[in-house]
Design a protein around this motif. Structure first.
Motif: not given
Length: 534
Positions: A55-62, A68-76, A127-133
């Motif tokens: 939940e916190e990671l999703l909020e951080a990506c936002k 969005g939730i789908f993109e953050a979940m799938v790509s990160e 890198a910033f574009n996919f900061p977690i991945n």
């Protein structure tokens, strides 16, 4: 609804960096990270720490990128969790010693093997574009390989960076793994340290600084960069599919993807159709407009926004779809631009944003020529057309990877080795390649005492040619080709394969039987035995 609380981003004091690296080096030499059990436990704990803070990671990506939730979940988030599962399920097998390929028979007695050793203390710069991945992904490989790791997340995504530090501190052994936060001063201080490998993801300009710093200590580097990636659409392509798939590739993360196409080279006969289909796909993907869509990301910061805007302002092309911008919201609409000049700024520069230049060309020859002249070694190439045409594109271009009839699909398979070539990067990771990236393949032999008489051939004096003959008899390979470069084919193999191709199975069987008959007859007559005795 209670707002999600995120930790504050806090820069690491520069003066602490040498002691952090020293602590991790001491831990590495203590052999703490060597056992498989230790590595597996660290990875498993990291998995559950990520899962517990989704939940916190999703909020951080936002907050950082408007994801969005789908993109953050799938790509990160799901991506790195999948990485961990794949690593833990295969790690012990990968760690096992390997035997080398074919060798001289005498070499088998010294039990040659390849041991998988960790490199040591490694630095991972995200890198910033996919900061977690793009931060956790390489780090997972480094942990699996038995290294101690300093992770430097991108300061351009402070919320994600702070969350990654929190997760690392909760899950990982602090004596072996550390997160260093900051910008240029902190990164410069890190690069002054002595590393056993540096893994960097980012721009070419920054990569040159990293490589120069690494060269001072002969530190190996893996560089994951970008490139002016071409997409080529021929008149034989399914233009509607090409439009949908390329639009998907260019709207993910608002085009801030290193492997998305930088421009589209399209046969002029189908260029109008491609533009029409891009517009139709845009309406399908974002029925209320991209600005209102919860699935469309934002540009990372104002500096990046202004850079992309400047590129659009400088083009001589015509905007045929999109073009809306909002600096306050860091919003840039997916924008299709029809250009006519291969030297247009949108072709020769990397946009790293949602700009979609379309350049009509006369034919495939011209498309390949422009692609090679614009950037000889892009990170990706995307060809749409017949099999013969796409085969030509693969044969006549270079790139880190390629997707045929799709936009960067090769880059979304988490276990497929990923990396650039030339100025789009060096080295590869993901899946087993991540383990290999941070592993030294250490060749080892063990010579038994009883071999001394055999090995005496290597000691002087060499007595003319007698020892040389003995050495050659111990396993020197002989060529299976003649002086014209043609491979020699033995009689038995010739007889077995005689008539293969257009011949029937019956003819091949007859040839084989005849060959066996001739060999048996020669044996009975004593010719082969006499030859062996001679």
């Amino acid at each position: 609804m209670t707002a999600v609380q995120l930790p504050e981003f806090s820069t690491t004091p520069v003066e602490q960096i040498p002691s952090i690296v020293s602590r991790l080096r001491s831990s590495f030499f203590s052999q703490k990270t060597r056992p498989a059990a230790f590595r597996l436990r660290q990875l498993r704990k990291l998995y559950w720490a990520i899962a517990d803070h989704e939940e916190e990671l999703l909020e951080a990506c936002k907050r950082d990128l408007g994801k969005g939730i789908f993109e953050a979940m799938v790509s990160e988030i799901e991506w790195v969790k999948n990485d961990i599962c794949f690593m833990t399920q295969n790690l012990e097998r990968w760690m096992k010693d390997e035997k080398p390929e074919d060798m001289a028979w005498t070499h088998k007695f010294v039990s040659p093997r390849i041991r998988k050793d960790p490199l040591g203390v490694v630095l991972v710069i995200g890198a910033f574009n996919f900061p977690i991945n793009l931060a956790f992904g390489p780090m997972i490989g480094a942990i699996a390989a038995g290294n101690t790791v300093v992770l430097k997340p991108s300061e351009q995504c402070p919320n994600c960076a702070a969350m990654m530090q929190l997760i690392m501190e909760k899950a990982l052994d602090p004596e072996c793994y550390a997160c260093v936060q900051g910008g240029i001063p902190e990164t410069s201080a890190l690069l002054e340290q002595n590393w056993d490998k540096i893994f960097f993801t980012g721009s070419v300009n920054t990569a040159k600084i990293v490589a120069q710093a690494a060269a001072k200590n002969l530190t190996p580097v893996a560089l994951e960069l970008g490139g002016k990636n071409p997409a080529i659409v021929t008149k034989k392509a399914d233009v509607q599919l090409a439009a949908r798939r390329l639009l998907w590739a260019k709207t993910m993360n608002a085009g801030q993807v290193c492997i998305s196409q930088n421009y589209i080279l399209v046969d002029k006969e189908v260029a109008p159709t491609l533009i029409t289909e891009l517009k139709a796909a845009m309406k399908e993907f974002f029925p209320s407009g991209a600005k209102q869509s919860p699935d469309y990301s934002r540009i990372v910061n104002l500096r990046a926004f202004n850079r992309i805007k400047k590129m659009l302002d400088s083009t001589s092309g015509k905007i045929v779809a999109g073009g809306t911008m909002d600096a306050d919201q860091l919003f840039i609409e997916p924008t299709v631009i029809e250009v006519s000049d291969p030297k247009d700024p949108l072709i020769v520069e990397e946009s790293f944003g949602p700009l979609i230049p379309v350049l009509p060309v006369d034919n495939l020859d011209q498309a390949i020529s422009i692609a090679n002249e614009t950037h000889a070694t892009p990170l990706g190439v995307y060809a749409f057309g017949s099999k013969a045409e796409t085969d030509r594109v693969l044969a006549e271009t270079r790139s880190g990877g390629a997707s045929i009839n799709d936009g960067f699909f090769h880059g979304v398979i988490p276990t497929l080795a990923f990396g650039g070539v030339g100025d789009s990067g060096t080295g590869a990771y993901r899946g087993k390649a991540s383990f290999d990236c941070f592993t030294h393949r250490r060749s080892i032999t063990k010579t038994p005492n009883w071999m001394e008489k055999l090995l005496a051939v290597r000691y002087p004096p060499f007595d003319g040619t007698s020892k040389l003959k003995q050495y050659r008899a111990m396993g020197i390979l002989k060529p299976d080709f003649d002086r014209d470069g043609r491979q020699k084919i033995g009689l038995l193999w010739y007889l077995i394969t005689l008539g293969s191709g257009s011949a029937s199975k019956g003819a091949l069987r007859a040839a084989l039987i005849a060959g066996i008959y001739l060999a048996l007859r020669a044996l009975m007559e004593g010719r082969i035995w006499k030859g062996l005795k001679g």
